[in-house]
Motif scaffolding. Structure first.
Motif, mmCIF file in Angstrom:
data_model
loop_
_atom_site.group_PDB
_atom_site.id
_atom_site.type_symbol
_atom_site.label_atom_id
_atom_site.label_comp_id
_atom_site.label_asym_id
_atom_site.label_seq_id
_atom_site.Cartn_x
_atom_site.Cartn_y
_atom_site.Cartn_z
ATOM 1 N N VAL A 27 40.909 11.954 65.483
ATOM 2 C CA VAL A 27 42.086 11.077 65.368
ATOM 3 C C VAL A 27 43.056 11.370 66.513
ATOM 4 O O VAL A 27 43.564 10.450 67.164
ATOM 5 N N TRP A 28 43.302 12.652 66.793
ATOM 6 C CA TRP A 28 44.190 13.029 67.899
ATOM 7 C C TRP A 28 43.658 12.493 69.222
ATOM 8 O O TRP A 28 44.410 11.909 70.016
ATOM 9 N N LEU A 29 42.351 12.674 69.473
ATOM 10 C CA LEU A 29 41.775 12.251 70.745
ATOM 11 C C LEU A 29 41.816 10.731 70.900
ATOM 12 O O LEU A 29 42.191 10.223 71.966
ATOM 13 N N VAL A 30 41.477 10.007 69.858
ATOM 14 C CA VAL A 30 41.487 8.541 69.939
ATOM 15 C C VAL A 30 42.897 8.023 70.189
ATOM 16 O O VAL A 30 43.119 7.166 71.055
ATOM 17 N N PHE A 31 43.879 8.530 69.447
ATOM 18 C CA PHE A 31 45.252 8.069 69.649
ATOM 19 C C PHE A 31 45.801 8.491 71.008
ATOM 20 O O PHE A 31 46.528 7.738 71.647
ATOM 21 N N SER A 32 45.443 9.679 71.457
ATOM 22 C CA SER A 32 45.900 10.133 72.773
ATOM 23 C C SER A 32 45.327 9.260 73.887
ATOM 24 O O SER A 32 46.042 8.887 74.815
ATOM 25 N N LEU A 33 44.049 8.960 73.787
ATOM 26 C CA LEU A 33 43.434 8.120 74.819
ATOM 27 C C LEU A 33 43.891 6.671 74.721
ATOM 28 O O LEU A 33 43.976 5.974 75.738
ATOM 29 N N ALA A 34 44.210 6.216 73.519
ATOM 30 C CA ALA A 34 44.675 4.840 73.344
ATOM 31 C C ALA A 34 46.058 4.635 73.942
ATOM 32 O O ALA A 34 46.412 3.510 74.319
ATOM 33 N N THR A 35 46.855 5.688 74.050
ATOM 34 C CA THR A 35 48.204 5.562 74.602
ATOM 35 C C THR A 35 48.211 5.521 76.131
ATOM 36 O O THR A 35 49.245 5.256 76.722
ATOM 37 N N MET A 36 47.071 5.781 76.749
ATOM 38 C CA MET A 36 47.038 5.770 78.210
ATOM 39 C C MET A 36 45.890 4.924 78.754
ATOM 40 O O MET A 36 45.062 5.411 79.519
ATOM 41 N N PRO A 37 45.861 3.628 78.418
ATOM 42 C CA PRO A 37 44.743 2.792 78.874
ATOM 43 C C PRO A 37 44.765 2.492 80.373
ATOM 44 O O PRO A 37 43.723 2.288 80.974
ATOM 45 N N ASP A 38 45.935 2.471 80.980
ATOM 46 C CA ASP A 38 46.041 2.132 82.401
ATOM 47 C C ASP A 38 46.341 3.355 83.259
ATOM 48 O O ASP A 38 46.898 3.223 84.350
ATOM 49 N N SER A 39 45.963 4.512 82.792
ATOM 50 C CA SER A 39 46.260 5.746 83.522
ATOM 51 C C SER A 39 45.380 5.879 84.758
ATOM 52 O O SER A 39 44.227 5.453 84.777
ATOM 53 N N THR A 40 45.949 6.510 85.755
ATOM 54 C CA THR A 40 45.192 6.802 86.965
ATOM 55 C C THR A 40 44.434 8.115 86.759
ATOM 56 O O THR A 40 44.632 8.823 85.772
ATOM 57 N N TRP A 41 43.589 8.439 87.728
ATOM 58 C CA TRP A 41 42.837 9.692 87.683
ATOM 59 C C TRP A 41 43.802 10.880 87.657
ATOM 60 O O TRP A 41 43.586 11.839 86.914
ATOM 61 N N GLN A 42 44.846 10.819 88.440
ATOM 62 C CA GLN A 42 45.812 11.910 88.495
ATOM 63 C C GLN A 42 46.534 12.079 87.149
ATOM 64 O O GLN A 42 46.776 13.208 86.717
#
Length: 131
Positions: A44-59
């Motif tokens: 749940v933590w990983l899914v929500f964390s990744l969902a909050t940064m869909p347009d993140s750059t590599w950096q």
């Protein structure tokens, strides 16, 4: 009068090996439950964390992994996920693969692959986090 004979529910092979109903299966069963319970909040933590940064750059993504809290939780997720995967595949192999050598070979291969993948993923997280 003859003494009553005591019958055992264990198979002859189980008596020879010294394995009974509670010798190896309970630990495996408990570890499956522990890893599945650990994976619930971590997933749940990983899914929500990744969902909050869909347009993140590599950096930005590597900076997120580099935060100590995130790196520790990622390592915990990887350990629980690969342990759970290996244990689950072990049950499938033990239940459906016939032939002692084929079963042993598949079990060793699955555990080896899971360990190598876990090490690779963990080292990648650590390499990013230590930068």
């Amino acid at each position: 009068m003859a003494a009553p004979t005591i019958r055992s529910l264990r198979t002859p092979l189980g008596r020879v090996r010294g394995l009974g109903a509670a010798r190896g299966g309970t630990h495996h069963w408990w570890m499956q439950r522990v890893t599945s319970i650990a994976l619930l909040p971590l997933t749940v933590w990983l899914v929500f964390s990744l969902a909050t940064m869909p347009d993140s750059t590599w950096q930005q993504a590597t900076a997120w992994i580099g935060r100590p809290f995130n790196a520790v939780l990622l390592l915990a997720f990887l350990a629980a996920a690969f342990h759970h995967t290996a244990a689950g595949l072990q049950v499938v192999i033990e239940d459906y693969v016939r032939g002692e050598m084929a079963r042993l070979g598949l079990l060793l291969a699955v555990k080896g692959v899971c360990v190598l993948l876990w090490l690779s993923a963990s080292l990648a997280v650590l390499r990013i986090a230590v930068r």
